[in-house]
Design a protein around this motif. Structure first.
Motif, mmCIF file in Angstrom:
data_model
loop_
_atom_site.group_PDB
_atom_site.id
_atom_site.type_symbol
_atom_site.label_atom_id
_atom_site.label_comp_id
_atom_site.label_asym_id
_atom_site.label_seq_id
_atom_site.Cartn_x
_atom_site.Cartn_y
_atom_site.Cartn_z
ATOM 1 N N THR A 86 -34.190 36.910 4.321
ATOM 2 C CA THR A 86 -34.903 37.899 5.130
ATOM 3 C C THR A 86 -34.627 39.304 4.649
ATOM 4 O O THR A 86 -35.543 40.136 4.523
ATOM 5 C CB THR A 86 -34.479 37.768 6.613
ATOM 6 O OG1 THR A 86 -34.807 36.459 7.082
ATOM 7 C CG2 THR A 86 -35.193 38.806 7.467
ATOM 8 N N LYS A 87 -33.372 39.594 4.338
ATOM 9 C CA LYS A 87 -32.983 40.937 3.928
ATOM 10 C C LYS A 87 -33.513 41.318 2.548
ATOM 11 O O LYS A 87 -33.664 42.505 2.252
ATOM 12 C CB LYS A 87 -31.457 41.066 3.935
ATOM 13 C CG LYS A 87 -30.846 40.994 5.326
ATOM 14 C CD LYS A 87 -29.330 40.998 5.246
ATOM 15 C CE LYS A 87 -28.708 40.920 6.637
ATOM 16 N NZ LYS A 87 -27.237 40.876 6.595
ATOM 17 N N THR A 88 -33.790 40.313 1.712
ATOM 18 C CA THR A 88 -34.239 40.601 0.343
ATOM 19 C C THR A 88 -35.690 40.195 0.112
ATOM 20 O O THR A 88 -36.133 40.098 -1.023
ATOM 21 C CB THR A 88 -33.343 39.869 -0.669
ATOM 22 O OG1 THR A 88 -33.374 38.456 -0.391
ATOM 23 C CG2 THR A 88 -31.908 40.357 -0.581
ATOM 24 N N SER A 89 -36.434 39.964 1.177
ATOM 25 C CA SER A 89 -37.814 39.502 1.047
ATOM 26 C C SER A 89 -38.763 40.673 0.793
ATOM 27 O O SER A 89 -38.833 41.614 1.575
ATOM 28 C CB SER A 89 -38.237 38.759 2.314
ATOM 29 O OG SER A 89 -39.569 38.314 2.208
ATOM 30 N N PRO B 141 -36.889 46.193 2.837
ATOM 31 C CA PRO B 141 -36.026 46.978 3.732
ATOM 32 C C PRO B 141 -34.839 47.575 2.992
ATOM 33 O O PRO B 141 -34.259 46.935 2.122
ATOM 34 C CB PRO B 141 -35.561 45.940 4.765
ATOM 35 C CG PRO B 141 -36.608 44.889 4.740
ATOM 36 C CD PRO B 141 -37.084 44.827 3.319
ATOM 37 N N SER B 142 -34.491 48.809 3.343
ATOM 38 C CA SER B 142 -33.354 49.463 2.695
ATOM 39 C C SER B 142 -32.315 49.852 3.731
ATOM 40 O O SER B 142 -32.212 49.236 4.786
ATOM 41 C CB SER B 142 -33.842 50.680 1.897
ATOM 42 O OG SER B 142 -34.432 51.631 2.758
ATOM 43 N N GLU B 143 -31.574 50.902 3.484
ATOM 44 C CA GLU B 143 -30.394 51.207 4.285
ATOM 45 C C GLU B 143 -30.701 51.381 5.760
ATOM 46 O O GLU B 143 -29.940 50.929 6.616
ATOM 47 C CB GLU B 143 -29.714 52.469 3.754
ATOM 48 C CG GLU B 143 -28.410 52.798 4.446
ATOM 49 C CD GLU B 143 -27.683 53.932 3.764
ATOM 50 O OE1 GLU B 143 -26.478 54.091 4.010
ATOM 51 O OE2 GLU B 143 -28.328 54.658 3.002
ATOM 52 N N GLN B 144 -31.815 52.016 6.075
ATOM 53 C CA GLN B 144 -32.112 52.257 7.479
ATOM 54 C C GLN B 144 -32.330 50.952 8.239
ATOM 55 O O GLN B 144 -32.194 50.906 9.451
ATOM 56 C CB GLN B 144 -33.350 53.145 7.608
ATOM 57 C CG GLN B 144 -33.139 54.539 7.005
ATOM 58 C CD GLN B 144 -34.415 55.354 7.048
ATOM 59 O OE1 GLN B 144 -35.142 55.330 8.024
ATOM 60 N NE2 GLN B 144 -34.691 56.081 5.988
ATOM 61 N N MET B 145 -32.656 49.893 7.485
ATOM 62 C CA MET B 145 -32.860 48.586 8.117
ATOM 63 C C MET B 145 -31.616 47.715 7.983
ATOM 64 O O MET B 145 -31.332 46.883 8.823
ATOM 65 C CB MET B 145 -34.041 47.872 7.453
ATOM 66 C CG MET B 145 -35.359 48.628 7.580
ATOM 67 S SD MET B 145 -35.978 48.666 9.263
ATOM 68 C CE MET B 145 -36.530 46.979 9.434
ATOM 69 N N LEU B 146 -30.871 47.937 6.890
ATOM 70 C CA LEU B 146 -29.756 47.059 6.578
ATOM 71 C C LEU B 146 -28.403 47.743 6.719
ATOM 72 O O LEU B 146 -27.382 47.187 6.352
ATOM 73 C CB LEU B 146 -29.899 46.534 5.141
ATOM 74 C CG LEU B 146 -31.179 45.761 4.847
ATOM 75 C CD1 LEU B 146 -31.230 45.356 3.396
ATOM 76 C CD2 LEU B 146 -31.268 44.530 5.724
#
Length: 312
Positions: free
Chosen positions: A116-119, A137-142
């Motif tokens: 999910t995080k790398t999709s 998704p980048s830092e604001q999401m992860l």
């Protein structure tokens, strides 16, 4: 309609107009000059729209990956596009997971949370050989995982640039064989379809990482991986029954006590005029077992050398 969706639509429409004008330049050469000015204006408009799209993506916590496939003649097939992007997606996820664990992977299974995080999410396509913009998704999401994502992309590019067996082995030792096998599949997909990959990883309007890799370079990487393997040697001592012993070539067949399989291999001086052997016969032995695991397939090949043979 969201800002992102609106920008996607505008970029797509601008690309459509550019292609339409370019076809008109061929069909109506007398209007080519005026049409060329229109194309230039549309290209500038598109550049502004792309910048706005990337800025809007950054604001909602997404990085942008521009991925262009190209080949010497014609355009890549749909199968090429889907296969190459799928293998690239999988490779990024594998590297991300390995770095996140901070230890080499032993299996190619990726947890659902990492997937999910790398999709990648489809952004828009653009004119060129075949160009696709993806977001992730980048830092604001992860939160604190951006550094891992950045390092993952940089590492993927480093692996793809490797042509030396020692360098590839170092990546395998650090990240795990499954990561190299994933990179091998990505390279194989490019070679199979005769395409190269032009990739730019962007954040906040700037290119963080980029790689332009031709099909021939993918072939060299593929060849290097196929010729590379992890080798280990172990000594085995025991007793058993010597079933066969050949002179030319020097080969043997040995049934080891307590083992189901029969061992076959070669020897040098374990059997000669000074060390005669009877077949069948009971012996204690010393074997050298060499294991070589292919980095491209993960298959193991084992060979045995009989170094000592003593009657019991």
């Amino acid at each position: 309609m969201s800002i992102i969706a609106s920008l996607k639509y505008k970029i797509s429409e601008t690309d459509r107009l550019i292609r339409s004008h370019e076809r008109a330049m061929v069909a109506y050469p007398e209007d080519a000059l005026a049409l060329s000015y229109s194309v230039q204006a549309l290209v500038k408009q598109r550049e502004k729209l792309v910048a706005s799209f990337e800025n809007a993506s950054n604001q909602i916590g997404h990085e942008v990956c521009r991925y262009r496939l190209f080949k010497d003649a014609g355009n890549p097939s749909v199968d090429a596009i889907s296969t190459v992007l799928h293998e690239f997606q999988h490779l990024v996820a594998m590297v991300f997971w390995s770095l996140k664990r901070d230890e080499p992977l032993t299996k190619s299974i990726i947890p659902a949370s990492i997937q999910t995080k790398t999709s990648f999410q489809f952004g828009y396509s653009y004119v060129g050989s075949v160009g696709i913009t993806l977001t992730i998704p980048s830092e604001q999401m992860l939160f604190d995982e951006l550094s891992d994502l950045d390092e993952s992309v940089e590492t993927v590019f480093g692996i793809a640039a490797a042509e030396d067996a020692d360098v590839i082995s170092e990546y395998a030792a650090k990240l795990g064989r499954p990561v190299i096998q994933s990179a091998f599949k990505w390279a194989t997909a490019n070679v199979k379809h005769g395409v190269g990959s032009d990739i730019k990883w962007c954040r906040n309007g700037s290119i963080r990482h980029e790689m332009f890799i031709e099909c021939q370079k993918f072939q060299r990487f593929k060849d290097a991986v196929e010729s590379t393997g992890e080798e280990s040697v172990a000594q085995i001592k025991g007793t058993g029954t010597l079933l066969e012993a050949g002179v030319q070539p020097k080969t043997f067949k040995l049934s080891i006590d307590g083992a189901d399989d029969v061992v076959r291999g070669t020897f040098e001086n374990a059997i000669d005029n000074e060390h005669r052997a009877e077949v069948p016969g009971r012996y204690s032995f010393v074997l050298s077992r060499t294991s070589r695991v292919s980095l491209s397939t993960g298959e193991e090949k084992v060979s045995y050398v009989l170094t000592e043979l003593t009657p019991v």
